[in-house]
Design a protein around this motif. Structure first.
Motif, PDB file in Angstrom:
ATOM      1  N   GLY A 169       0.693  12.045   1.161  1.00 17.13           N
ATOM      2  CA  GLY A 169       1.054  10.639   1.181  1.00 17.13           C
ATOM      3  C   GLY A 169       2.467  10.387   1.660  1.00 17.13           C
ATOM      4  N   ASP A 170       3.135   9.407   1.038  1.00 18.17           N
ATOM      5  CA  ASP A 170       4.450   8.964   1.505  1.00 18.17           C
ATOM      6  C   ASP A 170       5.602   9.804   0.953  1.00 18.17           C
ATOM      7  OD1 ASP A 170       3.409   6.588   2.901  1.00 18.17           O
ATOM      8  OD2 ASP A 170       2.929   5.888   0.877  1.00 18.17           O
ATOM      9  N   ASP A 171       5.520  10.195  -0.304  1.00 12.94           N
ATOM     10  CA  ASP A 171       6.587  10.964  -0.943  1.00 12.94           C
ATOM     11  C   ASP A 171       5.988  12.029  -1.847  1.00 12.94           C
ATOM     12  OD1 ASP A 171       8.811   9.534   0.105  1.00 12.94           O
ATOM     13  OD2 ASP A 171       8.539   7.977  -1.409  1.00 12.94           O
ATOM     14  N   LEU A 172       6.736  13.126  -2.010  1.00 12.39           N
ATOM     15  CA  LEU A 172       6.373  14.157  -2.971  1.00 12.39           C
ATOM     16  C   LEU A 172       7.378  14.093  -4.119  1.00 12.39           C
ATOM     17  CD1 LEU A 172       4.898  16.668  -4.014  1.00 12.39           C
ATOM     18  CD2 LEU A 172       6.344  18.056  -2.500  1.00 12.39           C
ATOM     19  N   LEU A 173       6.889  13.830  -5.322  1.00 14.36           N
ATOM     20  CA  LEU A 173       7.733  13.708  -6.493  1.00 14.36           C
ATOM     21  C   LEU A 173       7.657  14.985  -7.326  1.00 14.36           C
ATOM     22  CD1 LEU A 173       7.441  10.768  -5.548  1.00 14.36           C
ATOM     23  CD2 LEU A 173       7.148  10.090  -7.938  1.00 14.36           C
ATOM     24  N   ILE A 174       8.827  15.482  -7.739  1.00 16.79           N
ATOM     25  CA  ILE A 174       8.864  16.646  -8.634  1.00 16.79           C
ATOM     26  C   ILE A 174       9.864  16.372  -9.754  1.00 16.79           C
ATOM     27  CG2 ILE A 174       8.271  18.289  -6.800  1.00 16.79           C
ATOM     28  CD1 ILE A 174      11.278  19.153  -6.889  1.00 16.79           C
ATOM     29  N   PRO A 175       9.684  16.977 -10.939  1.00 16.37           N
ATOM     30  CA  PRO A 175      10.698  16.839 -11.995  1.00 16.37           C
ATOM     31  C   PRO A 175      12.009  17.466 -11.542  1.00 16.37           C
ATOM     32  CG  PRO A 175       8.634  17.729 -12.860  1.00 16.37           C
ATOM     33  CD  PRO A 175       8.519  17.764 -11.374  1.00 16.37           C
ATOM     34  N   SER A 176      13.111  16.831 -11.862  1.00 17.36           N
ATOM     35  CA  SER A 176      14.424  17.341 -11.433  1.00 17.36           C
ATOM     36  C   SER A 176      14.708  18.728 -11.995  1.00 17.36           C
ATOM     37  CB  SER A 176      15.532  16.369 -11.845  1.00 17.36           C
ATOM     38  OG  SER A 176      15.575  16.226 -13.245  1.00 17.36           O
ATOM     39  N   VAL A 209      -1.947   1.151  -4.887  1.00 16.99           N
ATOM     40  CA  VAL A 209      -1.163   2.380  -5.003  1.00 16.99           C
ATOM     41  C   VAL A 209      -2.073   3.539  -5.395  1.00 16.99           C
ATOM     42  CG1 VAL A 209       0.716   3.536  -6.219  1.00 16.99           C
ATOM     43  CG2 VAL A 209       0.926   1.109  -5.633  1.00 16.99           C
ATOM     44  N   GLU A 210      -1.893   4.666  -4.697  1.00 17.74           N
ATOM     45  CA  GLU A 210      -2.627   5.886  -5.049  1.00 17.74           C
ATOM     46  C   GLU A 210      -1.626   6.932  -5.536  1.00 17.74           C
ATOM     47  OE1 GLU A 210      -5.450   9.388  -3.081  1.00 17.74           O
ATOM     48  OE2 GLU A 210      -4.977   7.578  -1.918  1.00 17.74           O
ATOM     49  N   LEU A 237       0.934  13.468 -17.154  1.00 16.89           N
ATOM     50  CA  LEU A 237       1.317  12.831 -15.895  1.00 16.89           C
ATOM     51  C   LEU A 237       0.090  12.314 -15.152  1.00 16.89           C
ATOM     52  CD1 LEU A 237       4.177  15.214 -14.746  1.00 16.89           C
ATOM     53  CD2 LEU A 237       4.356  12.961 -15.798  1.00 16.89           C
ATOM     54  N   HIS A 238      -1.019  13.020 -15.280  1.00 22.78           N
ATOM     55  CA  HIS A 238      -2.263  12.530 -14.673  1.00 22.78           C
ATOM     56  C   HIS A 238      -2.663  11.202 -15.319  1.00 22.78           C
ATOM     57  CE1 HIS A 238      -6.685  12.301 -14.097  1.00 22.78           C
ATOM     58  NE2 HIS A 238      -6.370  12.754 -12.896  1.00 22.78           N
ATOM     59  N   SER A 239      -2.500  11.099 -16.621  1.00 19.66           N
ATOM     60  CA  SER A 239      -2.791   9.851 -17.324  1.00 19.66           C
ATOM     61  C   SER A 239      -1.871   8.729 -16.856  1.00 19.66           C
ATOM     62  CB  SER A 239      -2.636  10.060 -18.831  1.00 19.66           C
ATOM     63  OG  SER A 239      -2.708   8.838 -19.526  1.00 19.66           O
ATOM     64  N   PHE A 240      -0.595   9.049 -16.647  1.00 16.64           N
ATOM     65  CA  PHE A 240       0.340   8.039 -16.140  1.00 16.64           C
ATOM     66  C   PHE A 240      -0.099   7.542 -14.765  1.00 16.64           C
ATOM     67  CE2 PHE A 240       4.071  10.156 -18.620  1.00 16.64           C
ATOM     68  CZ  PHE A 240       3.523   9.706 -19.812  1.00 16.64           C
ATOM     69  N   GLY A 241      -0.514   8.477 -13.927  1.00 15.64           N
ATOM     70  CA  GLY A 241      -0.979   8.097 -12.596  1.00 15.64           C
ATOM     71  C   GLY A 241      -2.161   7.152 -12.662  1.00 15.64           C
ATOM     72  N   GLN A 242      -3.103   7.414 -13.563  1.00 11.12           N
ATOM     73  CA  GLN A 242      -4.269   6.548 -13.729  1.00 11.12           C
ATOM     74  C   GLN A 242      -3.841   5.147 -14.164  1.00 11.12           C
ATOM     75  OE1 GLN A 242      -7.542   7.452 -12.996  1.00 11.12           O
ATOM     76  NE2 GLN A 242      -6.494   9.253 -12.168  1.00 11.12           N
ATOM     77  N   LYS A 267       0.856  -1.188   0.000  1.00 10.84           N
ATOM     78  CA  LYS A 267       0.000   0.000   0.000  1.00 10.84           C
ATOM     79  C   LYS A 267       0.893   1.240   0.000  1.00 10.84           C
ATOM     80  CE  LYS A 267      -3.857   2.064   2.576  1.00 10.84           C
ATOM     81  NZ  LYS A 267      -4.783   2.082   1.446  1.00 10.84           N
ATOM     82  N   ARG A 268       0.600   2.181  -0.891  1.00 12.49           N
ATOM     83  CA  ARG A 268       1.469   3.348  -1.023  1.00 12.49           C
ATOM     84  C   ARG A 268       0.689   4.494  -1.651  1.00 12.49           C
ATOM     85  NH1 ARG A 268       6.651   5.370  -1.392  1.00 12.49           N
ATOM     86  NH2 ARG A 268       7.341   6.320  -3.338  1.00 12.49           N
ATOM     87  N   LYS A 269       1.005   5.723  -1.200  1.00  9.92           N
ATOM     88  CA  LYS A 269       0.423   6.918  -1.801  1.00  9.92           C
ATOM     89  C   LYS A 269       1.539   7.924  -2.050  1.00  9.92           C
ATOM     90  CE  LYS A 269      -2.804  10.760  -1.140  1.00  9.92           C
ATOM     91  NZ  LYS A 269      -3.875  11.376  -0.308  1.00  9.92           N
ATOM     92  N   VAL A 270       1.576   8.462  -3.275  1.00  6.77           N
ATOM     93  CA  VAL A 270       2.557   9.481  -3.615  1.00  6.77           C
ATOM     94  C   VAL A 270       1.845  10.642  -4.304  1.00  6.77           C
ATOM     95  CG1 VAL A 270       4.454   7.837  -3.876  1.00  6.77           C
ATOM     96  CG2 VAL A 270       3.083   8.484  -5.873  1.00  6.77           C
ATOM     97  N   THR A 271       2.465  11.802  -4.202  1.00 10.68           N
ATOM     98  CA  THR A 271       1.969  12.987  -4.911  1.00 10.68           C
ATOM     99  C   THR A 271       3.012  13.421  -5.913  1.00 10.68           C
ATOM    100  OG1 THR A 271       0.629  13.744  -3.040  1.00 10.68           O
ATOM    101  CG2 THR A 271       1.269  15.399  -4.672  1.00 10.68           C
TER     102      THR A 271
END
Length: 439
Positions: free
Chosen positions: A383-390, A346-347, A332-337, A317-321
């Motif tokens: 959630g667990d981690d915040l992801l951003i483009p480098s 996974v959320e 990116l929204h499509s990738f998440g889906q 179980k995991r949630k990321v933003t």
């Protein structure tokens, strides 16, 4: 001219030849050393004769034996071995001129250094070069070079770039391609200035330089809200963007008949402004203009599809933003889906960050600031981690454009910040875990 040696790597050919820090490197095999291009070009031989000078102005010669292309092992004060060349233009669309006051000094430096083009892929206008500089590039066969052309109309180039020599310097592009130097070119389009018939002219003129003119990127002008007192510019309308895409695709169809690729491409942003679908990866050939946002989305989609196909089970179980600019949000929204369909445990929450700092017309992720990120995420469950483009962080990956540090973001939002490269496999790995790949 000459350059001072600040260090000698232990065990290197220069170290074995007893070259000393503090000495001045004057020449290699009787070729004067002015900067990094001279150094890298002339040090490739197996047998080198170095002319050195110490603080007492005493000259000495040192013989060095090394492997072909083996690094000599010398260090200098700066990477370029002299000062970086600034820009002499006053372009009507210059992004630096649209940067607010009070930011770190490096953001106000206008780079126009041909050496940076060769070494790091930066774009250069050629306006601060002389014939001798072009002859040196040809002699060293420095290739490819990325050139900001903008227009092949000499008078219009002078007007757009605010430099009386800008039109005359266009001849350097032909000198380079005639000499076998490969050139990637870009046209930054401003509505009513260099689009329409002027765009047709520029593509037609540049296409005559093929095959060494290997690509033309057509990108829209980027405008911030800080344009008081600057040249009156506006963004492209949907209809105007459609016309640009139609022109580039028509020319691409024609040029593909006699070349290995389509040569001319509109950037992803033009397709999005036009409300048109992004072409498939095959459309972009070797992706020569990725750094200009040409084919970036197509390649990312292809990589992400491949990553999902190769990924193993992930029951945790995991949630990321994932936070991004408005331009890339739909994809990116499509990738998440897709991730959530394949992995129900996974959320993936994808957040569109509106650029209030530079203005809402700025939509790319690389110009999102730390303060906008914090303001628009502070009340959310991330959630667990915040992801951003480098690309949101500077090269050192420690701070945003507005000097907000990644540590400040992590502390304020109480979450771990993870940077993601522009790579579909890296994106899926950061969303889930390195454990997802099947052995």
């Amino acid at each position: 001219m000459s350059v001072k040696i600040t260090g000698v790597n232990e065990g290197s050919p220069a170290h074995r030849a007893h070259v000393l820090p503090g000495e001045i490197l004057i020449s290699i095999n009787k070729n004067p050393i002015v900067d990094v291009l001279d150094y890298r070009f002339y040090m490739t031989d197996e047998h080198l004769q170095l002319l050195l000078c110490n603080d007492a102005k005493q000259l000495r010669e040192v013989s060095v034996r090394k492997g072909e292309y083996e690094d000599l092992g010398l260090e200098f004060e700066t990477y370029l071995m002299d000062k970086q060349m600034g820009c002499r233009n006053k372009c009507v669309f210059c992004f630096v001129d649209q940067t607010p006051k009070g930011m770190r000094s490096s953001l106000y430096f206008k780079d126009d250094d041909t050496r940076m083009s060769f070494l790091f892929g930066n774009y250069t206008t050629l306006t601060n070069l002389k014939d001798t500089d072009i002859e040196r590039i040809i002699k060293m066969h420095i290739s490819p070079i990325n050139i900001s052309v903008h227009t092949t109309n000499p008078e219009l180039r002078v007007e757009m770039m605010g430099n009386p020599s800008a039109g005359e310097k266009l001849r350097y592009v032909k000198m380079l391609t005639d000499a076998g130097i490969r050139v990637n070119s870009q046209l930054v389009l401003c509505p009513g200035l260099n689009d329409g018939e002027e765009l047709e002219r520029s593509i037609r003129d540049l296409s005559r330089l093929c095959p060494n003119l290997q690509s033309i990127a057509v990108v829209p002008v980027g405008l911030t809200k800080y344009r008081d007192g600057l040249y009156p510019l506006r963004c492209f309308s949907e209809k105007e963007a459609q016309q640009v895409v139609q022109s580039t695709e028509r020319w691409g169809d024609e040029l593909a008949k006699t070349n290995e690729s389509r040569i001319v491409y509109a950037s992803d942003e033009f397709y999005l402004l036009a409300g048109l679908p992004i072409p498939e990866p095959e459309f972009y050939g070797d992706f020569d203009q990725l750094d200009n946002g040409v084919g970036l989305i197509a390649l990312l989609k292809q990589e992400f599809r491949s990553a999902l196909m190769k990924a193993g089970p992930y029951p945790e179980k995991r949630k990321v933003t994932l936070a991004t600019g408005t331009l890339a949000f739909p994809f990116l929204h499509s990738f998440g889906q897709q991730v959530m369909e394949q992995y129900p445990s996974v959320e993936v929450q994808v957040i569109r960050i509106v650029n209030h700092f530079f203005g809402e017309t700025v939509t790319v992720a690389g110009l999102v600031t730390g303060q906008d990120l914090i303001a628009q995420l502070k009340d959310l469950d991330l959630g667990d981690d915040l992801l951003i483009p480098s690309c949101m962080l500077r090269h050192e990956q420690d701070r945003f454009l507005d000097d907000v540090t990644r540590e400040e973001v992590e502390k304020t939002l109480n979450i771990k910040l993870c940077t993601v490269e522009n790579d579909g496999f890296d994106l899926l790995e950061k969303i889930l875990s390195p454990k997802i790949w099947e052995e």
